[in-house]
Design a protein around this motif. Structure first.
Motif, PDB file in Angstrom:
ATOM      1  N   TRP A  36      24.608 -48.233 -43.441  1.00 52.38           N
ATOM      2  CA  TRP A  36      23.172 -48.011 -43.608  1.00 52.38           C
ATOM      3  C   TRP A  36      22.643 -49.074 -44.575  1.00 52.38           C
ATOM      4  N   PHE A  37      21.554 -49.685 -44.175  1.00 49.82           N
ATOM      5  CA  PHE A  37      20.879 -50.690 -44.985  1.00 49.82           C
ATOM      6  C   PHE A  37      19.431 -50.267 -45.166  1.00 49.82           C
ATOM      7  N   ARG A  38      18.746 -50.882 -46.106  1.00 47.56           N
ATOM      8  CA  ARG A  38      17.330 -50.607 -46.278  1.00 47.56           C
ATOM      9  C   ARG A  38      16.612 -51.876 -46.696  1.00 47.56           C
ATOM     10  N   GLN A  39      15.336 -51.898 -46.376  1.00 42.40           N
ATOM     11  CA  GLN A  39      14.505 -53.021 -46.776  1.00 42.40           C
ATOM     12  C   GLN A  39      13.156 -52.512 -47.235  1.00 42.40           C
ATOM     13  N   ALA A  40      12.870 -52.738 -48.497  1.00 37.31           N
ATOM     14  CA  ALA A  40      11.586 -52.369 -49.075  1.00 37.31           C
ATOM     15  C   ALA A  40      10.611 -53.536 -48.926  1.00 37.31           C
ATOM     16  N   PRO A  41       9.313 -53.267 -48.951  1.00 34.10           N
ATOM     17  CA  PRO A  41       8.329 -54.343 -48.818  1.00 34.10           C
ATOM     18  C   PRO A  41       8.532 -55.432 -49.860  1.00 34.10           C
ATOM     19  N   GLY A  42       8.590 -56.661 -49.397  1.00 32.51           N
ATOM     20  CA  GLY A  42       8.737 -57.784 -50.311  1.00 32.51           C
ATOM     21  C   GLY A  42      10.133 -58.006 -50.849  1.00 32.51           C
ATOM     22  N   LYS A  43      11.080 -57.218 -50.362  1.00 35.95           N
ATOM     23  CA  LYS A  43      12.459 -57.344 -50.852  1.00 35.95           C
ATOM     24  C   LYS A  43      13.401 -57.651 -49.698  1.00 35.95           C
ATOM     25  N   GLU A  44      14.562 -58.142 -50.056  1.00 32.59           N
ATOM     26  CA  GLU A  44      15.573 -58.422 -49.048  1.00 32.59           C
ATOM     27  C   GLU A  44      16.257 -57.136 -48.612  1.00 32.59           C
ATOM     28  N   ARG A  45      16.787 -57.186 -47.419  1.00 29.34           N
ATOM     29  CA  ARG A  45      17.574 -56.053 -46.929  1.00 29.34           C
ATOM     30  C   ARG A  45      18.818 -55.886 -47.798  1.00 29.34           C
ATOM     31  N   GLU A  46      19.167 -54.638 -48.093  1.00 30.03           N
ATOM     32  CA  GLU A  46      20.333 -54.384 -48.927  1.00 30.03           C
ATOM     33  C   GLU A  46      21.212 -53.295 -48.341  1.00 30.03           C
ATOM     34  N   LYS A  87      14.141 -40.847 -55.001  1.00 29.55           N
ATOM     35  CA  LYS A  87      13.276 -41.449 -56.006  1.00 29.55           C
ATOM     36  C   LYS A  87      12.265 -42.361 -55.313  1.00 29.55           C
ATOM     37  N   PRO A  88      11.119 -42.590 -55.928  1.00 29.03           N
ATOM     38  CA  PRO A  88      10.132 -43.491 -55.314  1.00 29.03           C
ATOM     39  C   PRO A  88      10.717 -44.865 -54.983  1.00 29.03           C
ATOM     40  N   GLU A  89      11.632 -45.342 -55.775  1.00 25.88           N
ATOM     41  CA  GLU A  89      12.242 -46.658 -55.523  1.00 25.88           C
ATOM     42  C   GLU A  89      13.165 -46.666 -54.305  1.00 25.88           C
ATOM     43  N   ASN A  90      13.402 -45.500 -53.724  1.00 25.74           N
ATOM     44  CA  ASN A  90      14.181 -45.432 -52.486  1.00 25.74           C
ATOM     45  C   ASN A  90      13.313 -45.654 -51.249  1.00 25.74           C
ATOM     46  N   THR A  91      12.013 -45.799 -51.452  1.00 25.27           N
ATOM     47  CA  THR A  91      11.104 -46.041 -50.342  1.00 25.27           C
ATOM     48  C   THR A  91      11.448 -47.358 -49.659  1.00 25.27           C
ATOM     49  N   ALA A  92      11.664 -47.285 -48.343  1.00 26.24           N
ATOM     50  CA  ALA A  92      12.059 -48.465 -47.581  1.00 26.24           C
ATOM     51  C   ALA A  92      12.177 -48.083 -46.111  1.00 26.24           C
ATOM     52  N   VAL A  93      12.353 -49.094 -45.281  1.00 25.56           N
ATOM     53  CA  VAL A  93      12.788 -48.864 -43.908  1.00 25.56           C
ATOM     54  C   VAL A  93      14.308 -48.853 -43.929  1.00 25.56           C
ATOM     55  N   TYR A  94      14.873 -47.801 -43.395  1.00 26.59           N
ATOM     56  CA  TYR A  94      16.322 -47.648 -43.379  1.00 26.59           C
ATOM     57  C   TYR A  94      16.847 -47.971 -41.983  1.00 26.59           C
ATOM     58  N   TYR A  95      17.901 -48.766 -41.958  1.00 26.81           N
ATOM     59  CA  TYR A  95      18.507 -49.189 -40.707  1.00 26.81           C
ATOM     60  C   TYR A  95      19.968 -48.758 -40.653  1.00 26.81           C
ATOM     61  N   CYS A  96      20.388 -48.284 -39.505  1.00 15.01           N
ATOM     62  CA  CYS A  96      21.825 -48.105 -39.332  1.00 15.01           C
ATOM     63  C   CYS A  96      22.360 -49.284 -38.528  1.00 15.01           C
ATOM     64  N   TRP A 117      22.327 -53.093 -34.380  1.00 12.86           N
ATOM     65  CA  TRP A 117      21.357 -52.555 -35.321  1.00 12.86           C
ATOM     66  C   TRP A 117      20.373 -51.631 -34.622  1.00 12.86           C
ATOM     67  N   GLY A 118      19.945 -50.619 -35.344  1.00 18.66           N
ATOM     68  CA  GLY A 118      18.865 -49.779 -34.865  1.00 18.66           C
ATOM     69  C   GLY A 118      17.521 -50.383 -35.218  1.00 18.66           C
ATOM     70  N   GLN A 119      16.470 -49.690 -34.825  1.00 21.47           N
ATOM     71  CA  GLN A 119      15.122 -50.212 -35.022  1.00 21.47           C
ATOM     72  C   GLN A 119      14.561 -49.879 -36.396  1.00 21.47           C
ATOM     73  N   GLY A 120      15.210 -48.981 -37.091  1.00 22.18           N
ATOM     74  CA  GLY A 120      14.777 -48.619 -38.432  1.00 22.18           C
ATOM     75  C   GLY A 120      13.927 -47.364 -38.455  1.00 22.18           C
ATOM     76  N   THR A 121      13.976 -46.659 -39.562  1.00 18.21           N
ATOM     77  CA  THR A 121      13.139 -45.474 -39.769  1.00 18.21           C
ATOM     78  C   THR A 121      12.582 -45.520 -41.182  1.00 18.21           C
ATOM     79  N   GLN A 122      11.302 -45.229 -41.300  1.00 20.67           N
ATOM     80  CA  GLN A 122      10.623 -45.333 -42.590  1.00 20.67           C
ATOM     81  C   GLN A 122      10.915 -44.112 -43.451  1.00 20.67           C
ATOM     82  N   VAL A 123      11.282 -44.376 -44.682  1.00 15.03           N
ATOM     83  CA  VAL A 123      11.442 -43.330 -45.691  1.00 15.03           C
ATOM     84  C   VAL A 123      10.468 -43.636 -46.818  1.00 15.03           C
ATOM     85  N   THR A 124       9.603 -42.686 -47.112  1.00 15.23           N
ATOM     86  CA  THR A 124       8.628 -42.850 -48.179  1.00 15.23           C
ATOM     87  C   THR A 124       8.789 -41.708 -49.169  1.00 15.23           C
ATOM     88  N   VAL A 125       8.999 -42.051 -50.427  1.00 18.39           N
ATOM     89  CA  VAL A 125       9.186 -41.058 -51.477  1.00 18.39           C
ATOM     90  C   VAL A 125       8.002 -41.155 -52.433  1.00 18.39           C
TER      91      VAL A 125
END
Length: 127
Positions: A36-46, A87-96, A117-125
């Protein structure tokens, strides 16, 4: 070939929980490690978390240890990411992602080591 579809994202308050699912189609899912990876706005995928082919080994990014749990059910061709104490900082698009690996102990942590890769799902905290 493996096709991946994530689900389970949404809006949750800080401290809440979500469970992401990653449904796979194709015959080789059980030959793949899942990440599982995530990418927040303006940040690299992690990288967030990974699990080996059989599901007996897991690996987590330090910031999510103790709060997130990765699992898989090879009989159902599905991977999961249980996220607690969000946490709010977990907000990102999550990809499997699924990556073909040669040994059962391998858990890739780099995106380039994953093949599907999947298409991603938005998680907003919200705070």
């Amino acid at each position: 070939q493996v096709q991946l579809v994530e689900s389970g994202g949404g809006l949750v308050q800080a401290g809440g929980s979500l469970r992401l699912s990653c449904a796979a189609s194709g015959r080789t899912f059980s030959d793949c490690a899942v990440g599982w990876f995530r990418q927040a706005p303006g940040k690299e995928r992690e990288f967030v978390a990974g699990i080996n082919r059989s599901g007996g080994r897991t690996y987590y990014q330090d910031s999510v240890k103790g709060r997130f749990t990765i699992s898989r059910d090879n009989a159902k061709n599905t991977g999961y990411l249980q996220m607690n104490s969000l946490k709010p900082e977990n907000t990102a698009v999550y990809y499997c992602a699924a990556g073909r690996v040669y040994t059962d102990r391998t858990i890739p942590t780099r995106g380039r080591d994953y093949d599907y890769w999947g298409q991603g799902t938005q998680v907003t905290v919200s705070s």
